[in-house]
Design a protein around this motif. Sequence first.
Motif, mmCIF file in Angstrom:
data_model
loop_
_atom_site.group_PDB
_atom_site.id
_atom_site.type_symbol
_atom_site.label_atom_id
_atom_site.label_comp_id
_atom_site.label_asym_id
_atom_site.label_seq_id
_atom_site.Cartn_x
_atom_site.Cartn_y
_atom_site.Cartn_z
ATOM 1 N N ARG A 160 -34.428 2.789 35.625
ATOM 2 C CA ARG A 160 -33.017 3.164 35.595
ATOM 3 C C ARG A 160 -32.652 4.201 34.556
ATOM 4 N NH1 ARG A 160 -31.532 -0.584 39.534
ATOM 5 N NH2 ARG A 160 -32.152 -2.889 39.173
ATOM 6 N N ILE A 161 -31.848 5.097 35.165
ATOM 7 C CA ILE A 161 -31.320 6.044 33.827
ATOM 8 C C ILE A 161 -29.799 5.651 33.959
ATOM 9 C CG2 ILE A 161 -30.916 8.538 33.486
ATOM 10 C CD1 ILE A 161 -33.127 9.259 35.520
ATOM 11 N N LEU A 162 -29.346 5.326 32.606
ATOM 12 C CA LEU A 162 -28.153 4.796 32.282
ATOM 13 C C LEU A 162 -27.415 5.310 31.246
ATOM 14 C CD1 LEU A 162 -29.194 0.957 32.658
ATOM 15 C CD2 LEU A 162 -28.403 2.434 34.358
ATOM 16 N N ASP A 163 -26.125 5.335 31.156
ATOM 17 C CA ASP A 163 -25.454 5.721 30.111
ATOM 18 C C ASP A 163 -25.256 4.678 28.967
ATOM 19 O OD1 ASP A 163 -23.275 4.097 30.672
ATOM 20 O OD2 ASP A 163 -22.192 5.686 31.666
ATOM 21 N N ALA A 164 -24.499 5.086 27.787
ATOM 22 C CA ALA A 164 -24.430 4.088 26.816
ATOM 23 C C ALA A 164 -23.649 2.783 27.286
ATOM 24 C CB ALA A 164 -23.424 4.715 25.602
ATOM 25 N N GLY A 165 -23.149 2.673 28.405
ATOM 26 C CA GLY A 165 -22.290 1.417 28.845
ATOM 27 C C GLY A 165 -22.983 0.768 29.781
ATOM 28 N N LEU A 166 -24.350 1.232 30.102
ATOM 29 C CA LEU A 166 -25.350 0.750 31.263
ATOM 30 C C LEU A 166 -24.912 0.842 32.579
ATOM 31 C CD1 LEU A 166 -26.540 -2.913 29.536
ATOM 32 C CD2 LEU A 166 -27.547 -0.435 29.260
ATOM 33 N N ASN A 167 -24.247 2.241 32.613
ATOM 34 C CA ASN A 167 -23.917 2.664 33.980
ATOM 35 C C ASN A 167 -24.592 3.828 34.380
ATOM 36 O OD1 ASN A 167 -21.122 0.930 34.020
ATOM 37 N ND2 ASN A 167 -20.738 2.484 32.281
ATOM 38 N N PRO A 168 -25.038 3.699 35.692
ATOM 39 C CA PRO A 168 -25.933 4.790 36.348
ATOM 40 C C PRO A 168 -25.200 6.313 36.139
ATOM 41 C CG PRO A 168 -25.536 2.977 37.817
ATOM 42 C CD PRO A 168 -24.655 2.704 36.808
ATOM 43 N N VAL A 169 -26.027 7.176 35.543
ATOM 44 C CA VAL A 169 -25.645 8.401 35.447
ATOM 45 C C VAL A 169 -25.675 9.300 36.722
ATOM 46 C CG1 VAL A 169 -25.915 8.556 33.009
ATOM 47 C CG2 VAL A 169 -27.679 9.244 34.464
ATOM 48 N N PRO A 170 -24.872 10.162 36.909
ATOM 49 C CA PRO A 170 -25.155 11.107 38.308
ATOM 50 C C PRO A 170 -26.525 12.283 38.225
ATOM 51 C CG PRO A 170 -22.906 11.399 37.396
ATOM 52 C CD PRO A 170 -23.860 10.554 36.222
ATOM 53 N N ILE A 171 -26.849 12.657 39.122
ATOM 54 C CA ILE A 171 -27.993 13.618 39.422
ATOM 55 C C ILE A 171 -27.757 14.957 38.504
ATOM 56 C CG2 ILE A 171 -29.219 15.249 40.660
ATOM 57 C CD1 ILE A 171 -29.163 13.109 43.006
ATOM 58 N N GLY A 172 -28.708 15.187 37.543
ATOM 59 C CA GLY A 172 -28.557 16.148 36.502
ATOM 60 C C GLY A 172 -27.965 15.920 35.450
ATOM 61 N N VAL A 173 -27.087 14.647 35.274
ATOM 62 C CA VAL A 173 -26.746 14.295 34.004
ATOM 63 C C VAL A 173 -27.547 13.406 32.992
ATOM 64 C CG1 VAL A 173 -25.097 12.825 32.727
ATOM 65 C CG2 VAL A 173 -24.485 14.143 34.902
ATOM 66 N N ALA A 174 -28.046 13.928 31.746
ATOM 67 C CA ALA A 174 -28.998 13.173 30.984
ATOM 68 C C ALA A 174 -28.383 11.772 30.609
ATOM 69 C CB ALA A 174 -28.981 13.982 29.643
ATOM 70 N N GLY A 175 -29.338 10.714 30.541
ATOM 71 C CA GLY A 175 -29.176 9.523 30.247
ATOM 72 C C GLY A 175 -30.348 8.749 29.470
ATOM 73 N N GLN A 176 -30.128 7.708 29.195
ATOM 74 C CA GLN A 176 -31.540 7.031 28.552
ATOM 75 C C GLN A 176 -32.241 6.161 29.885
ATOM 76 O OE1 GLN A 176 -32.675 3.378 25.331
ATOM 77 N NE2 GLN A 176 -30.459 3.701 25.626
ATOM 78 N N LEU A 177 -33.645 6.267 29.409
ATOM 79 C CA LEU A 177 -34.424 5.897 30.628
ATOM 80 C C LEU A 177 -34.737 4.046 30.242
ATOM 81 C CD1 LEU A 177 -36.327 6.295 33.031
ATOM 82 C CD2 LEU A 177 -38.205 6.581 31.371
ATOM 83 N N PHE A 178 -34.333 3.270 31.231
ATOM 84 C CA PHE A 178 -34.701 1.773 30.998
ATOM 85 C C PHE A 178 -35.731 1.595 31.943
ATOM 86 C CE2 PHE A 178 -30.551 2.442 29.180
ATOM 87 C CZ PHE A 178 -30.394 1.158 28.261
ATOM 88 N N ILE A 179 -36.695 0.682 31.560
ATOM 89 C CA ILE A 179 -37.811 0.207 32.572
ATOM 90 C C ILE A 179 -37.673 -1.235 32.618
ATOM 91 C CG2 ILE A 179 -40.222 0.459 32.854
ATOM 92 C CD1 ILE A 179 -40.371 2.748 31.078
ATOM 93 N N GLY A 180 -37.937 -1.681 33.900
ATOM 94 C CA GLY A 180 -38.006 -3.092 34.392
ATOM 95 C C GLY A 180 -39.146 -3.544 35.269
#
Length: 551
Positions: free
Chosen positions: A260-280
Amino acid sequence: MVVALLAILKTGAAYVPLDPGFPLARLQAMQEESGLTLVVTEQAQAARAGLFPARVQRVLVDAEASAIAAAPPWASPHQSHPDELAYVIFTSGSTGRPKGVQVTHGALANFLSHFAESPGMTDKDVTLAVTTLSFDIAGLELFLPLVTGARLALASRETAADAARLGAALTRSGATILQATPATWRLLLAAEWRPPAKLQAWCGGEAMPGDLAAALLERGCELWNLYGPTETTIWSTTRRVTVAADAAFVGAPIAHTLVRILDAGLNPVPIGVAGQLFIGGDGLARGYLGRPDLTAERFVPDPFGVPGSRLYATGDLVRRTASDEIEFLGRIDQQVKLRGFRIELAEIETAMREYAGVTGAAVALREDRPGDKRLVGYLVASPAPDLVALRAALRDRLPDYMVPATFVLLSQLPLTPNGKLDRPALPIPAEDALSADFVAPRDDVEKAVAALLQEILGVGRVGATDNFFDLGGHSLLAAQVLARLRQVFQIELPLRVFFETATPERIARALVAAETAPGRARRTAQVWLQVRALSPEDRARLLAQRRSPNS
């Protein structure tokens, strides 16, 4: 080593790799943190003062060889449950305290079963293991061949660090698959290595540069980019690389793994926008041994999963492209990767600040020359520290790969307007201060060696007694030096000899000792220095004359 690992797992125990090359203090901390009760080792290591506490039982595979050989050839293995612990790997910690990642049998089995299918390994394959056991990717090299029926060949540490020997080992073993970090692939390429036919090149541990991908593809390798942190069991995503531009993408998740690629609030980010990679998924580690606070910080509840499911916050910055690729962009914190090893810069900075007189410290991973990554330590201190003594003190606490190659003394660290360290403003290091007591090379062999080191290190000058590693050298550059020495002098110096010498004075002495005829090294150095002094036009003219049938 391989037999010992399998034996440990068959008993139902978990293993903790203890690298003999690590500083004593780090090995002691790892043992204390893990609470291990038994160590499998050799007499020489067991005799090291203060290494193993009295409570730890020892199995000495050399001293007790007869008793081991006399034991029954088979014992019923423990039937391991997927949730049981398989191993604990210690990684760098930002507080200066290494943290142990707990990986289960289920996570390891999930990883191996996927990799047996893709990229794929069969009983027709041969893989050469080149990775230290302290790096979790060794688990692929050692276990995957054994569960697929492939053949496993082992390279010694000295072979794995020497391009010529490693290339020869690949040919000799008939390897069809090699897993290595970008640094090891560059090591081979720097020595003008050509891969055997149909070699699968599996590359991971740090971002794959486009130029490296291009070079491996040009040599006919089937290239795969592998990505994953220790906390999610070795590799979590894979991608076949067919053109150099593919190297920027980490690929698709392996079986029973989600990203999952999420922002600081753990919300999904749109295509093309940088976010943190989370793995489950099934590859997640239990967490950090004895560190519930850190485990809770990095292993977070999955806001989109079933109750109880977790995600690991990788700290990696990525974005999803319109073509549904995941593009790696860098780190969101101060964790870096160097030659495949994950390093918390804060751990090095903590160690530097504890040295007498140091009031400020910062560390940066720099790549001021393409392909040459090195750690640079920045110091504020009064009086100016003895850098040789500082380096020695750091080596007592940190693994070699975490000791800065170069130090820069500053009057103050650069700060942002809000008072934080301004890392982009840290200056490019000038010539290393360790060359202050300069001794000029005294004969032609020393001059030639010094010139080669100067060329490869990219420093202003190299004296006869200057140490290659104190000037910023590391194992990858050492391999380049050995390749150039072999090319110029036609003399093979083992990497071990180079590590023991490491100054132009001593390297020159080793070359003379290995020469095939008296005076040959000196005459070769004279000619090479003369040619080196020529202009490019004169060199081209001389080469044309030598090729001319009338010359």
